[in-house]
Design a protein around this motif. Structure first.
Motif, PDB file in Angstrom:
ATOM      1  N   GLN A  70       0.870  -1.088   0.116  1.00 17.52           N
ATOM      2  CA  GLN A  70       0.158   0.114  -0.078  1.00 17.52           C
ATOM      3  C   GLN A  70       0.674   1.338  -0.037  1.00 17.52           C
ATOM      4  N   GLU A  71       2.028   1.277   0.920  1.00 17.52           N
ATOM      5  CA  GLU A  71       2.748   2.440   1.049  1.00 17.52           C
ATOM      6  C   GLU A  71       3.493   2.666  -0.405  1.00 17.52           C
ATOM      7  N   ILE A  72       3.841   1.548  -1.205  1.00 15.17           N
ATOM      8  CA  ILE A  72       4.700   1.506  -2.268  1.00 15.17           C
ATOM      9  C   ILE A  72       3.561   2.115  -3.577  1.00 15.17           C
ATOM     10  N   GLU A  73       2.356   1.758  -3.430  1.00 15.88           N
ATOM     11  CA  GLU A  73       1.395   2.191  -4.411  1.00 15.88           C
ATOM     12  C   GLU A  73       1.303   3.857  -4.209  1.00 15.88           C
ATOM     13  N   SER A  74       1.117   4.100  -2.954  1.00 17.92           N
ATOM     14  CA  SER A  74       1.088   5.511  -2.688  1.00 17.92           C
ATOM     15  C   SER A  74       2.329   6.390  -3.030  1.00 17.92           C
ATOM     16  N   LEU A  75       3.408   5.782  -2.909  1.00 14.16           N
ATOM     17  CA  LEU A  75       4.577   6.774  -3.088  1.00 14.16           C
ATOM     18  C   LEU A  75       4.523   6.915  -4.850  1.00 14.16           C
ATOM     19  N   ILE A  76       4.292   5.738  -5.324  1.00 13.17           N
ATOM     20  CA  ILE A  76       4.204   5.676  -6.906  1.00 13.17           C
ATOM     21  C   ILE A  76       3.138   6.674  -7.616  1.00 13.17           C
ATOM     22  N   ARG A  77       2.248   6.604  -6.849  1.00 17.20           N
ATOM     23  CA  ARG A  77       1.272   7.643  -7.323  1.00 17.20           C
ATOM     24  C   ARG A  77       1.442   9.130  -6.970  1.00 17.20           C
TER      25      ARG A  77
END
Length: 289
Positions: A70-77
């Protein structure tokens, strides 16, 4: 944040640091590895992976893996949003000077295309027939409200600026047909402004809203509503769009009201400049020749 903890590595053992370093080095392609897969890839062990999960307050590896995903997805976004920003750390002052007018033009084009001229006309008619205009703003919109009051006062329209609801004031003036309320909310969701609009509407005071539609709160309470364009900018620049759009709308209303009673405002301007009406008429006749 989990990723921040992996970077800080507080109280990590050497093996846990090796594991954290591997995760951070491969964070964009971390995927969905099993405990055994992560242990093998990082040259650690399944026991080390589970100990790290426990140290980071996760009950299981799957819980740790889901939180990390979830954190990786937020950072990518977030990184994707940043890539669309008009400015970055390499932007020069010359580029800033050149790009700001382009941003203004983009914002004004968006609001111009969204304006409903019928709504503008109704609002102009309403304000021009009002004896008093109560203007409401909270926070940054209080400054906008003060600007609106100054512009309308220049046209001889009596205005009051409010930062919040005064129930006694609203009840005392309830039902006055020559009184109008103008309310600002950049998102459309300011609770204090929305509550004010609702209370004014219940007391039969005509309400005009200018704001966004991230929330429908204010829009639902207003007799008329001018919608400001949405904005996805980051870095604090998201404030530019609605503020510029607000001032654009105010200038449209100001100019439309000026034109509506043009002769009267020309005469007022002549008096301010110490020019007599007869001199003004003579000048007008000379220009017409």
């Amino acid at each position: 944040m989990l990723i921040q903890k992996l970077r800080e590595q507080t109280d990590f053992t050497p093996t846990e640091k090796t594991l954290a370093d591997y995760i951070l080095a491969n964070i964009e392609h971390f995927g969905n590895p099993t405990v055994a897969g992560l242990a093998a890839a990082s040259y650690t062990s399944k026991a080390a992976v589970l100990r790290l999960c426990k140290k980071l307050d996760f009950a299981s590896y799957s819980e740790f893996r889901n939180a990390l995903a979830q954190e990786i997805e937020s950072l990518i976004r977030f990184d994707l949003l940043l890539s669309k920003e008009p400015f970055n750390e390499r932007t020069t002052q010359k580029e800033i000077v050149e790009k700001i007018p382009i941003l203004y033009d983009k914002i004004l084009t968006e609001i111009r295309s969204a304006l409903d001229l019928r709504v503008i006309n109704r609002i102009v008619q309403r304000i021009s027939s009002s004896h008093i205009v109560d203007i409401y703003g909270n926070g940054i919109t209080h400054t906008i409200a003060a600007t609106a009051a100054f512009k309308l006062a220049t046209l001889g329209i009596d205005c009051n600026v409010h930062s919040g609801l005064n129930e006694h004031h609203a009840v005392f003036n309830a039902g006055q047909k020559d009184r109008t309320a103008l309310l600002f909310s950049l998102t459309g969701g300011n609770k204090a402004i929305a509550k004010t609009a609702e209370y004014l509407r219940k007391n039969k005071i005509y309400t005009i809203g200018i704001g966004g539609d991230y929330y429908q709160t204010l829009k639902e309470q207003c007799s008329e509503y001018i919608l400001l364009p949405k904005n996805q900018d980051l870095l604090g620049m998201e404030i530019m769009s609605p503020v510029i759009a607000c001032n654009y709308v105010l200038d449209i209303l100001f100019t439309a009201l000026l034109v509506k009673n043009y002769r009267r405002h020309v005469e007022t301007a002549a008096q301010v400049q110490n020019i007599s009406i007869s001199e003004l008429e003579q000048w007008s006749q000379y220009k017409a020749k």
